[in-house]
Design a protein around this motif. Structure first.
Motif, PDB file in Angstrom:
ATOM      1  N   HIS A 139       0.874  -1.174   0.000  1.00  0.00           N
ATOM      2  CA  HIS A 139       0.000   0.000   0.000  1.00  0.00           C
ATOM      3  C   HIS A 139       0.911   1.224   0.000  1.00  0.00           C
ATOM      4  N   THR A 140       0.780   2.064  -0.999  1.00  0.00           N
ATOM      5  CA  THR A 140       1.607   3.267  -1.103  1.00  0.00           C
ATOM      6  C   THR A 140       0.745   4.484  -0.819  1.00  0.00           C
ATOM      7  N   LEU A 141       1.216   5.294   0.114  1.00  0.00           N
ATOM      8  CA  LEU A 141       0.510   6.520   0.484  1.00  0.00           C
ATOM      9  C   LEU A 141       0.927   7.648  -0.438  1.00  0.00           C
ATOM     10  N   HIS A 142      -0.003   8.568  -0.713  1.00  0.00           N
ATOM     11  CA  HIS A 142       0.292   9.734  -1.547  1.00  0.00           C
ATOM     12  C   HIS A 142       0.825  10.889  -0.710  1.00  0.00           C
ATOM     13  N   GLN A 143       0.544  10.848   0.592  1.00  0.00           N
ATOM     14  CA  GLN A 143       1.077  11.866   1.499  1.00  0.00           C
ATOM     15  C   GLN A 143       1.348  11.223   2.851  1.00  0.00           C
ATOM     16  N   GLN A 144       2.230  11.840   3.642  1.00  0.00           N
ATOM     17  CA  GLN A 144       2.499  11.309   4.977  1.00  0.00           C
ATOM     18  C   GLN A 144       1.192  11.222   5.741  1.00  0.00           C
ATOM     19  N   THR A 145       1.038  10.092   6.441  1.00  0.00           N
ATOM     20  CA  THR A 145      -0.214   9.825   7.143  1.00  0.00           C
ATOM     21  C   THR A 145       0.100   9.168   8.483  1.00  0.00           C
ATOM     22  N   PRO A 146      -0.624   9.504   9.538  1.00  0.00           N
ATOM     23  CA  PRO A 146      -0.444   8.790  10.802  1.00  0.00           C
ATOM     24  C   PRO A 146      -0.891   7.331  10.674  1.00  0.00           C
ATOM     25  N   ALA A 147      -0.232   6.455  11.397  1.00  0.00           N
ATOM     26  CA  ALA A 147      -0.562   5.029  11.355  1.00  0.00           C
ATOM     27  C   ALA A 147      -1.997   4.773  11.794  1.00  0.00           C
ATOM     28  N   GLU A 163       0.163  -2.938  14.314  1.00  0.00           N
ATOM     29  CA  GLU A 163       0.477  -3.993  13.344  1.00  0.00           C
ATOM     30  C   GLU A 163       1.217  -3.403  12.126  1.00  0.00           C
ATOM     31  N   ILE A 164       0.735  -2.291  11.624  1.00  0.00           N
ATOM     32  CA  ILE A 164       1.365  -1.628  10.472  1.00  0.00           C
ATOM     33  C   ILE A 164       2.752  -1.117  10.850  1.00  0.00           C
ATOM     34  N   ILE A 165       2.861  -0.527  12.028  1.00  0.00           N
ATOM     35  CA  ILE A 165       4.137   0.014  12.511  1.00  0.00           C
ATOM     36  C   ILE A 165       5.163  -1.104  12.652  1.00  0.00           C
ATOM     37  N   ASP A 166       4.782  -2.197  13.298  1.00  0.00           N
ATOM     38  CA  ASP A 166       5.707  -3.318  13.516  1.00  0.00           C
ATOM     39  C   ASP A 166       6.129  -3.979  12.208  1.00  0.00           C
ATOM     40  N   ARG A 167       5.170  -4.244  11.335  1.00  0.00           N
ATOM     41  CA  ARG A 167       5.470  -4.952  10.092  1.00  0.00           C
ATOM     42  C   ARG A 167       6.402  -4.151   9.204  1.00  0.00           C
ATOM     43  N   ASN A 168       6.322  -2.823   9.267  1.00  0.00           N
ATOM     44  CA  ASN A 168       7.116  -1.971   8.380  1.00  0.00           C
ATOM     45  C   ASN A 168       8.274  -1.273   9.079  1.00  0.00           C
ATOM     46  N   ASN A 169       8.486  -1.614  10.357  1.00  0.00           N
ATOM     47  CA  ASN A 169       9.600  -1.047  11.124  1.00  0.00           C
ATOM     48  C   ASN A 169       9.589   0.484  11.054  1.00  0.00           C
ATOM     49  N   PRO A 173       5.180   6.772  14.415  1.00  0.00           N
ATOM     50  CA  PRO A 173       3.838   6.400  13.946  1.00  0.00           C
ATOM     51  C   PRO A 173       3.002   7.543  13.384  1.00  0.00           C
ATOM     52  N   LEU A 174       3.405   8.791  13.607  1.00  0.00           N
ATOM     53  CA  LEU A 174       2.641   9.900  13.047  1.00  0.00           C
ATOM     54  C   LEU A 174       3.036  10.208  11.608  1.00  0.00           C
ATOM     55  N   PHE A 175       4.137   9.634  11.157  1.00  0.00           N
ATOM     56  CA  PHE A 175       4.657   9.987   9.841  1.00  0.00           C
ATOM     57  C   PHE A 175       4.952   8.745   8.997  1.00  0.00           C
ATOM     58  N   LEU A 176       3.920   8.049   8.565  1.00  0.00           N
ATOM     59  CA  LEU A 176       4.130   6.961   7.620  1.00  0.00           C
ATOM     60  C   LEU A 176       4.580   7.592   6.309  1.00  0.00           C
TER      61      LEU A 176
END
Length: 187
Positions: A139-147, A163-169, A173-176
Motif C-alpha cells: 500500500h503506497t501513500l500519496h502523502q504522509q499519514t499517521p498510522a 500492526e502496520i508500525i511493527d510490520r514496516n519497522n 507512527p505519526l509519519f508513515l
C-alpha cells in the motif's frame, strides 16, 4: 538428546516465535563456516568425520525444532507461513542432498525417510493453515499519514496501527512515509 534439548531451549526461552525461528534458522548451517580438519592421518580423518557428523546433527536438530515451533506458531499472514515453509523445506532439501566431504557417503535411509516425512508434514501444515490467513499487500501513500489513520482507513480499526508500525519497522507512527510501499494485511 543434548543437542535437541538445546534447540528446544532456544525456542522456548525466546517468547516471540519469529525471533526464535530466526535463531533456529541461523543454526540450519551450523559449523559450515568452521575451518576444515586436515585429513592427513587416519585419526585426523576420523576426527574430521566426527566433526562433520556433529555439525549435521546440530543442523538437523535445528530444522526439526523449527518445524515443531512452526506447528504451534500463529502466523499473521499466509505470506509469513509460506516463507517459513520455504525456509524449512530448503534446509531439509540441503540435508537430503548431503554428501560427506570426508568419505563421500550420503545420509542413511532412515534419516532420509525421516527428513522426507518432516518435509511433507511441514508443507501440509503450513499450506493448510496459510491458506486461511490474509495475504500481504503493498500500500503506497500519496502523502504522509499517521498510522492510526491508515489503520482506520484499511481495516475500520485504528487499534491495528501497531500492526502496520511493527510490520514496516516505522520509527515514528505519526509519519508513515509517502511514495514508499508499506506491507499491510489484505484484511
Amino acid at each position: 538428546a543434548v543437542i535437541s534439548g538445546s534447540m528446544n531451549r532456544i525456542s522456548t526461552s525466546i517468547e516471540e516465535p519469529e525471533r526464535a525461528l530466526n535463531g533456529l534458522k541461523a543454526m540450519f548451517k551450523a559449523g559450515e563456516d568452521s575451518p576444515d580438519v586436515p585429513t592427513t592421518t587416519s585419526n585426523r580423518q576420523r576426527q574430521a568425520g566426527n566433526v562433520e557428523q556433529m555439525q549435521k546433527l546440530a543442523q538437523r536438530a535445528a530444522i526439526a525444532e523449527a518445524a515443531r515451533l512452526t506447528s504451534t506458531t500463529t502466523f499473521a499472514s499466509s505470506d509469513d507461513a509460506i516463507r517459513w515453509r520455504d525456509n524449512i523445506n530448503q534446509a531439509i532439501d540441503e540435508q537430503l542432498e548431503y554428501v560427506s566431504a570426508v568419505d563421500g557417503s550420503s545420509i542413511d535411509d532412515n534419516t532420509y525417510q525421516s527428513l522426507v516425512a518432516l518435509r511433507v508434514a511441514v508443507t501440509t501444515d503450513l499450506n493448510t493453515r496459510g491458506a486461511k490467513l490474509p495475504r500481504l499487500v503493498d500500500h503506497t501513500l500519496h502523502q504522509q499519514t499517521p498510522a492510526l489513520v491508515l489503520a482506520h482507513r484499511l481495516y475500520g480499526d485504528a487499534e491495528r496501527a501497531e500492526e502496520i508500525i511493527d510490520r514496516n519497522n516505522i520509527s515514528h507512527p505519526l509519519f508513515l512515509p509517502a511514495g514508499e510501499p508499506l506491507e499491510v494485511l489484505s484484511d
